[in-house]
Design a protein around this motif. Structure first.
Motif, PDB file in Angstrom:
ATOM      1  N   UNK A  68      -3.787 -24.755 -72.535  1.00  0.00           N
ATOM      2  CA  UNK A  68      -4.121 -23.439 -71.961  1.00  0.00           C
ATOM      3  C   UNK A  68      -3.838 -24.551 -70.884  1.00  0.00           C
ATOM      4  N   UNK A  69      -2.599 -23.778 -70.064  1.00  0.00           N
ATOM      5  CA  UNK A  69      -1.798 -24.156 -68.866  1.00  0.00           C
ATOM      6  C   UNK A  69      -2.548 -23.066 -67.444  1.00  0.00           C
ATOM      7  N   UNK A  70      -2.949 -24.386 -66.128  1.00  0.00           N
ATOM      8  CA  UNK A  70      -3.296 -23.063 -65.095  1.00  0.00           C
ATOM      9  C   UNK A  70      -2.072 -23.471 -63.770  1.00  0.00           C
ATOM     10  N   UNK A  71      -1.116 -22.528 -63.815  1.00  0.00           N
ATOM     11  CA  UNK A  71      -0.338 -22.755 -62.826  1.00  0.00           C
ATOM     12  C   UNK A  71      -0.064 -21.792 -61.451  1.00  0.00           C
ATOM     13  N   UNK A  72      -0.348 -22.215 -60.458  1.00  0.00           N
ATOM     14  CA  UNK A  72       0.096 -21.772 -59.324  1.00  0.00           C
ATOM     15  C   UNK A  72       1.294 -21.731 -58.109  1.00  0.00           C
ATOM     16  N   UNK A  73       2.119 -20.703 -58.278  1.00  0.00           N
ATOM     17  CA  UNK A  73       3.594 -21.239 -57.163  1.00  0.00           C
ATOM     18  C   UNK A  73       3.134 -19.590 -56.431  1.00  0.00           C
ATOM     19  N   UNK A  74       3.626 -20.238 -55.093  1.00  0.00           N
ATOM     20  CA  UNK A  74       3.282 -18.890 -54.386  1.00  0.00           C
ATOM     21  C   UNK A  74       2.362 -18.465 -53.812  1.00  0.00           C
ATOM     22  N   UNK A  75       2.324 -17.232 -54.248  1.00  0.00           N
ATOM     23  CA  UNK A  75       1.388 -15.586 -54.229  1.00  0.00           C
ATOM     24  C   UNK A  75       0.783 -16.113 -55.499  1.00  0.00           C
ATOM     25  N   UNK A  76       1.692 -16.479 -56.527  1.00  0.00           N
ATOM     26  CA  UNK A  76       1.382 -16.018 -58.261  1.00  0.00           C
ATOM     27  C   UNK A  76       0.489 -16.800 -58.989  1.00  0.00           C
TER      28      UNK A  76
END
Length: 646
Positions: free
Chosen positions: A454-462
């Protein structure tokens, strides 16, 4: 600000000015004069911040009188003899003005009026807010203020506190009491309903009446539906419930439901309320789409509904261009929707859960979720993982067991899973370039190299959660601890996805609600368009344009536009694509729901010595002070240039 902090500020600012002129500037002959000009400016600015009251009337003189005319909506009510309160209030205000009092009208804003122009004044205030009018009158020199009001004031504490703080006397010229009035205080309905649900609602009636019972008529899209017969509340609250029937019978789309008291009373503006019920709405909190249906959607969708509290919908792909709702009967038939309809739903969803994503599914998802800020993706192969920005290899065979988790936003929950005796996972997609974000590790047979599940990714507002393993549904298939761990996992992931996100708002620019209050600026949400400019056009029911503007959507996605009159409106948003919809500004006013206060609750007596009265005005209301600041600044600027300083 009190005197002591003002003096400290003056000393600090004056000392800094002296240090600049005597330590940092070139020595010039006019230095003392230039410093004096700057000190005058600084002293005047500090005095404005301090803002003391300056006496304007010698002791014993007649103080300045003001009259504040309450122009809230409740002033349109009538008395028992049929006289409108507003007409009586205008006559009394004119009488005070004839005796030398100055006149303020407190409606949507507090403004000065002449007695001869009062015929053009309209009681359009949403509610009686008088504190700001008291402040304006006091700063204009008032020492005695008379309120001409029906005493249904929304801010009595703020009004009297303002009067005491500014040292003014506050009195009330009470108008006659309004005739008995009943108000439809609340209309409670669900904002949306799915087919198969039964739509139920309720109404609350407040006030007093001279009758024993009353009728509330409920209408749907302008057609009478139900007549509710209920006892008159008699000063309390009366409640009645109603049933609009199955949602499927109403039909898909938005339906306007109104409830109206069928009884003439003192104030018609609170007799009717409206609400919008959306059947099978395109606006969805959580939208799950499985392109390769397996057991996972059956277990995951109820969990997401429970842990997020948002409306959820699920669709299973049953053909090349057909998607069947998860709550539809087996076989689909007319219940299925086409790909273009699914794309519309994807664009309006707050959280998109995409399962079985391969290259073909990614071609549908990528344009439809370009502005979606919350994604939960279950890729089927490397092409599906690439849609979420993750590079992976081919699926790895074997059974994979959870390992100790890495630090992550869900580490608190994930730490419980490895020792939970959970069933193994399969179909691991190995990450080729892990730039961080791993939340779950697994090992083949419990040994060997760890892989990310499982990966949790945050980039910008997403925010995107990418699930790189299959078979989580096996946890939920077992009773007891495995099923509880399944719920905990997706509750943690859902909580991370929803962090800092307005509740249930999907991408798009739209009003904050389908039925908005009268007399206040229109509130809008622009989720997914932050930092962009959009063209916004609002038209009324006749097609006339009432707003045509380009709006820069701020961070957070919320902005306002000027208030419009009650009525029904359409709007169009021109951005990367063109969207639109409808909203309504209600004519309902709850001003009469405020209790009529006792005159003593609005009365303030200013402290005076004997029969003398010392009137005054706050310093910041004196225009000569600002003229002094400008003159000192100009003198310093001219002097510095003539002395050769910058």
């Amino acid at each position: 600000m009190s005197l002591a902090p003002a003096l400290l500020l003056l000393l600090a600012a004056g000392g800094f000015c002296g240090w600049v002129y005597y330590r940092r500037e070139f020595t010039v002959r006019s230095r003392p004069l230039l410093l004096a000009a700057r000190l005058v400016t600084v002293a005047a600015l500090v005095a404005i911040i301090w803002n003391p009251t300056i006496p304007t009337t010698p002791g014993g003189a007649t103080p300045t009188r003001f009259v504040i005319l309450d122009a809230s909506a409740s002033m349109t009510a009538v008395t028992a003899d049929g006289t409108q309160l507003w007409a009586a209030a205008v006559e009394r205000a004119r009488g005070y003005a004839a005796d030398g009092a100055r006149l303020l009208v407190a409606g949507a804003a507090a403004t000065a009026w002449g007695p001869d122009s009062l015929d053009a004044a309209v009681p359009d205030g949403v509610e009686s807010l008088l504190a700001d009018a008291v402040r304006i009158a006091a700063e204009a020199g008032a020492r005695e203020i008379t309120l001409v009001t029906d005493r249904r004031v929304a801010d009595p504490v703020a009004a009297t506190t303002t009067a005491r703080r500014l040292g003014v006397s506050l009195g009330v010229d009470s108008l006659p009491r309004a005739a008995p009035n009943l108000a439809l205080a609340r209309l409670v309905l669900p904002a949306s309903a799915e087919r198969g649900e039964t739509v139920r609602g309720s109404v609350e009636v407040e006030g007093t009446a001279t009758i024993d019972s009353l009728t509330v008529t409920v209408a749907v899209d302008g057609r009478p539906h139900t007549a509710l017969r209920m006892a008159a509340p008699g000063g309390g609250i009366g409640t009645a419930t109603f049933n609009l029937g199955p949602a499927a019978a109403l039909g898909p789309g938005a339906h306007r439901v109104t409830a109206r008291i069928e009884h003439a009373d003192a104030f018609p503006l609170d007799d009717e309320r409206a609400a919008i019920v959306e059947i099978d709405p395109e606006e969805t909190g959580v939208l799950l789409v499985s392109f390769a249906p397996d057991w996972e959607p059956r277990f995951l969708l109820p969990v997401l509904s429970q842990v997020t509290g948002l409306p959820v919908r699920g669709f299973l792909r049953t053909g090349p261009d057909r998607f069947q709702p998860m709550d539809a009967p087996a076989g689909g038939g007319a219940e299925t929707i086409a790909e273009d309809a699914l794309e519309r739903l994807l664009r309006r969803a707050g959280i998109v859960v995409a399962m079985g994503v391969d290259g073909a599914a990614a071609e549908i998802l990528e344009p439809a979720t370009a502005r979606t800020r919350r994604l939960l993706v279950f890729p089927r192969d490397g092409a599906g993982a690439a849609m979420a920005g993750v590079a992976t290899g081919a699926p790895l065979p074997g059974e994979w067991y959870l390992d100790d988790p890495p630090p992550s936003p869900i580490a608190g929950e994930a730490g419980r899973f490895a020792s939970g005796g959970l069933p193994p996972l399969t179909g691991i997609l190995p990450v080729l370039d892990n730039g961080g974000g791993s939340a779950l590790y697994v090992r083949a047979g419990g040994a060997g190299d760890a892989e990310t599940a499982l990966l949790l990714r945050q980039y910008g507002n997403r925010r995107a959660a990418v699930v790189l393993a299959s078979g989580f549904w096996r946890w939920a298939f077992r009773d007891g601890e495995p099923r509880e761990h399944y719920r905990r996992l997706w509750a943690a992931v859902g909580g991370w996805l929803m962090a800092d996100e307005p509740l249930g708002t999907g991408p798009g620019v739209r009003p904050a609600g389908t039925v908005l209050a009268r007399g206040v600026p229109l509130r809008w949400r622009g989720s997914g368009y932050e930092g962009e400019e959009v063209g916004l056009t609002v038209t009324d029911s006749t097609g006339s344009v009432v707003l045509d503007s380009t709006v820069a959507v701020p961070a957070g996605g919320q902005f306002t536009t000027p208030a419009v009159l009650p009525g029904r409106y359409g709007y169009t948003v021109a951005a990367a694509d063109t969207t639109g919809g409808d909203f309504e500004v209600t004519s309902f006013s709850g001003d009469m729901l405020h209790r009529s206060l006792d005159p003593g609750d609005l009365t303030v007596r200013a402290a005076v010595s004997g029969d003398s009265f010392e009137a005054g005005r706050p310093l910041r209301t004196w225009p000569l002070l600002y003229v002094l600041i400008l003159a000192a600044l100009c003198c310093e600027w001219v002097g510095r240039r003539r002395a050769g300083l910058r």
